[in-house]
Write a protein that holds these residues in place. Structure first.
Motif, PDB file in Angstrom:
ATOM      1  N   PRO A 122      55.439  60.054  39.151  1.00 38.71           N
ATOM      2  CA  PRO A 122      55.075  58.746  38.688  1.00 38.71           C
ATOM      3  C   PRO A 122      53.802  58.740  37.909  1.00 38.71           C
ATOM      4  O   PRO A 122      53.614  57.921  37.115  1.00 38.71           O
ATOM      5  N   GLN A 123      53.013  59.774  38.193  1.00 39.99           N
ATOM      6  CA  GLN A 123      51.732  59.886  37.556  1.00 39.99           C
ATOM      7  C   GLN A 123      51.948  60.510  35.988  1.00 39.99           C
ATOM      8  O   GLN A 123      51.545  59.930  35.041  1.00 39.99           O
ATOM      9  N   TYR A 124      52.833  61.155  35.928  1.00 35.71           N
ATOM     10  CA  TYR A 124      53.456  61.758  34.749  1.00 35.71           C
ATOM     11  C   TYR A 124      53.945  60.586  33.902  1.00 35.71           C
ATOM     12  O   TYR A 124      53.595  60.450  32.705  1.00 35.71           O
ATOM     13  N   ASP A 125      55.040  59.817  34.453  1.00 37.99           N
ATOM     14  CA  ASP A 125      55.579  58.719  33.697  1.00 37.99           C
ATOM     15  C   ASP A 125      54.606  57.581  33.326  1.00 37.99           C
ATOM     16  O   ASP A 125      54.471  56.923  32.115  1.00 37.99           O
ATOM     17  N   LEU A 126      53.521  57.297  34.100  1.00 37.96           N
ATOM     18  CA  LEU A 126      52.505  56.542  33.852  1.00 37.96           C
ATOM     19  C   LEU A 126      51.433  57.154  32.489  1.00 37.96           C
ATOM     20  O   LEU A 126      51.375  55.917  31.737  1.00 37.96           O
TER      21      LEU A 126
END
Length: 278
Positions: A122-126
């Motif tokens: 989720p951090q990478y997507d953000l």
């Protein structure tokens, strides 16, 4: 009694040799040619010092000086933002009285126990949605907000130290008309040198070793850090210059080793004084 002591020392020395052997082999491999890598001897008959000079310029268009500069720029930016943000957040938790303070501090401690792999996707997507991939922002911005690698641990460490500072100092400063920010800058911050040095050392070491984070977010060779530059030595389509790879990997850990050995007294001091009552 002496016999038991002799046996204990023998066991400890044996374990130490077993643990240190890979490092000794690593140092020896840095001076070997590719043909000698499979030999049983730790050190070659002839030391090949050219592994260091050739490895330094082995990557086309770049030298390891470029990658060292990239790494130090990134680490210093992360270090500066971490010291400011974590000390401010710790001061707020330790001294200010605001709604749900204990609840939010518990949330911080929960994130300390949360494996980083859980938040990786989720951090990478953000960050990808923000357009931050292939920049240093995914490393700097979280630390600017008291997050990133070790952020929760640093906040907890500093909170425990600030709680040990007598509140009478705050009250005296308030009587002189000092604001909360003034108390932080003039009273608390100067007294926080031991734990801040500890936080700085840990922050440097952990971010220097953050190969996975650098691998995920940095794509361009011109922005590579030292760890990513070492990855370029391994090519499945050609022979790997193992001697140069081991030589450069040996050079790459020297800053971390020097920081640890010269600052280990401050690490012990910062941890030992945390939580002491004044």
């Amino acid at each position: 009694m002496k016999k038991k002591s002799w046996i204990s020392h023998l066991v400890l020395i044996s374990i130490s040799v077993f643990m240190v052997y890979p490092i000794i082999w690593w140092v020896g491999a840095a001076f070997k040619s590719n043909e000698e890598m499979n030999s049983i001897s730790i050190f070659p008959d002839t030391l090949i010092f050219s592994n260091f000079t050739e490895g330094w310029t082995a990557i086309p268009g770049f030298t390891f000086t470029h990658f060292y500069v990239n790494t130090f720029v990134l680490i210093l930016a992360v270090l500066f933002t971490t010291l400011i943000s974590c000390s401010l957040v710790a001061f707020a938790f330790a001294r200010l009285d605001f709604p749900l303070r204990n609840f939010w501090f518990a949330i911080v401690l929960i994130t300390l126990m949360l494996p980083s792999q859980i938040t990786l996707v989720p951090q990478y997507d953000l960050f990808n949605a923000f357009g931050w991939v292939n920049t240093y922002l995914p490393f700097i911005v979280p630390h600017l907000l008291a997050g990133g690698i070790g952020g929760s641990f640093f906040i907890f460490l500093l909170v425990q130290f600030i709680r040990g500072i007598p509140k009478e100092l705050d009250e005296a400063a308030k009587m002189d008309g000092c604001s909360w920010f003034g108390i932080y800058c003039r009273i608390i911050l100067p007294l926080m040198k031991p734990p801040l040095v500890t936080v700085g050392i840990y922050c440097f070491l952990w971010n220097w070793d953050d190969f996975l984070g650098h691998l995920i977010y940095i794509n361009s060779v011109d922005k590579y850090t030292v760890g990513l530059a070492l990855k370029m030595f391994v090519d499945s389509n050609s022979a790997v210059p193992w001697g140069q790879l081991f030589a450069m990997s040996l050079v790459s850990i020297l800053p971390a080793i020097l920081i640890f050995f010269f600052a280990q007294r401050h690490i012990v001091e910062g941890v030992a004084t945390t939580g002491l009552k004044g």
